[in-house]
Write a protein that holds these residues in place. Structure first.
Motif, PDB file in Angstrom:
ATOM      1  N   LEU A 171       0.792  -1.320   0.306  1.00 30.49           N
ATOM      2  CA  LEU A 171       0.289   0.278  -0.094  1.00 30.49           C
ATOM      3  C   LEU A 171       0.988   1.387  -0.079  1.00 30.49           C
ATOM      4  O   LEU A 171       0.345   2.488  -0.587  1.00 30.49           O
ATOM      5  N   LEU A 172       1.755   1.135   0.714  1.00 30.63           N
ATOM      6  CA  LEU A 172       2.778   2.143   0.825  1.00 30.63           C
ATOM      7  C   LEU A 172       3.602   2.759  -0.728  1.00 30.63           C
ATOM      8  O   LEU A 172       3.526   3.579  -1.449  1.00 30.63           O
ATOM      9  N   LEU A 173       3.768   1.000  -1.644  1.00 27.69           N
ATOM     10  CA  LEU A 173       4.347   1.461  -2.676  1.00 27.69           C
ATOM     11  C   LEU A 173       3.367   2.176  -3.975  1.00 27.69           C
ATOM     12  O   LEU A 173       3.965   2.783  -4.777  1.00 27.69           O
ATOM     13  N   GLU A 174       2.164   1.752  -3.923  1.00 28.45           N
ATOM     14  CA  GLU A 174       1.328   1.970  -4.420  1.00 28.45           C
ATOM     15  C   GLU A 174       0.499   2.880  -4.517  1.00 28.45           C
ATOM     16  O   GLU A 174       0.561   3.980  -5.587  1.00 28.45           O
ATOM     17  N   VAL A 175       0.562   3.741  -3.410  1.00 29.16           N
ATOM     18  CA  VAL A 175       0.223   5.721  -2.765  1.00 29.16           C
ATOM     19  C   VAL A 175       1.421   6.406  -3.454  1.00 29.16           C
ATOM     20  O   VAL A 175       1.259   7.505  -3.300  1.00 29.16           O
TER      21      VAL A 175
ATOM     22  N   LEU B 260       8.037   5.725  -0.394  1.00 29.27           N
ATOM     23  CA  LEU B 260       9.207   5.099  -0.797  1.00 29.27           C
ATOM     24  C   LEU B 260      10.355   4.543  -0.406  1.00 29.27           C
ATOM     25  O   LEU B 260      10.403   2.924   0.658  1.00 29.27           O
ATOM     26  N   ARG B 261      10.517   5.174   0.650  1.00 23.09           N
ATOM     27  CA  ARG B 261      11.625   4.886   1.706  1.00 23.09           C
ATOM     28  C   ARG B 261      10.770   4.327   3.206  1.00 23.09           C
ATOM     29  O   ARG B 261      11.782   2.853   3.718  1.00 23.09           O
ATOM     30  N   ALA B 262       9.124   4.842   3.276  1.00 27.82           N
ATOM     31  CA  ALA B 262       8.709   3.099   5.076  1.00 27.82           C
ATOM     32  C   ALA B 262       8.614   2.138   4.518  1.00 27.82           C
ATOM     33  O   ALA B 262       8.656   1.498   5.038  1.00 27.82           O
TER      34      ALA B 262
END
Length: 175
Positions: free
Chosen positions: A140-144, A164-166
């Motif tokens: 989900l982090l990558l998608e957003v 992306l870092r997260a």
């Protein structure tokens, strides 16, 4: 774009309703100022506009998610101009993948707000809550991140870079 003009007007009106509350002086010499602030009514409740503000934010996020780069840039600019709206308006967190994604979209649209550090602390807390609820946060982090701005607004990285870092480190890649 007519619908976006309506949304801009709606958000600007809510922003104007919240601004006097946000700008109200706080007596920092009062030893109970923190408690009074926490226990007082939420600014949207004080203004009597919580349902309208939350509906406007849902509309912003829906258009942000569905729109192209130009629409997303327009919405980020709107939230930058109407920062009192962004300061006061957030949606309740639901400990589900969709709830986590919704909050990531909100962070992406608000594009770090007035302070990257606040966004990063909020992201760290949000990731912790989602992980505790068993939500797989990385996809989900990558998608957003793909929908997010690449502009480094305050010298701490762009919203895209921060997300992306997260996604790349544990426990949320911020510290």
């Amino acid at each position: 774009m007519g619908e976006l003009a309506e949304l801009r007007a709606w958000v600007a009106l809510i922003d104007a309703c919240v601004e006097p509350i946000a700008r109200r002086p706080v007596d920092l010499t009062d030893p109970g100022w923190v408690r009074k602030t926490r226990e007082g009514p939420h600014p949207l409740d004080e203004a009597g506009i919580r349902p309208e503000a939350e509906a406007a934010l849902r509309d912003v996020l829906s258009r942000y998610e569905e729109g192209d780069d130009s629409v997303r840039a327009t919405l980020r600019a709107l939230l930058e101009r109407c920062h009192w709206f962004g300061w006061a308006t957030t949606l309740p967190f639901e400990p589900t993948p969709q709830g986590f994604r919704q909050h990531l979209l909100e962070m992406s649209a608000k594009d770090q707000g007035l302070d990257t550090r606040d966004m990063m602390v909020g992201l760290h807390d949000l990731c912790g809550q989602a992980r505790d609820a068993g939500v797989g946060i990385r996809p989900l982090l990558l998608e957003v991140a793909e929908l997010s701005s690449d502009m480094d607004r305050y010298g701490m990285g762009s919203t895209r870079h921060i997300l992306l870092r997260a996604a790349g480190r544990e426990p949320c890649g911020l510290w």
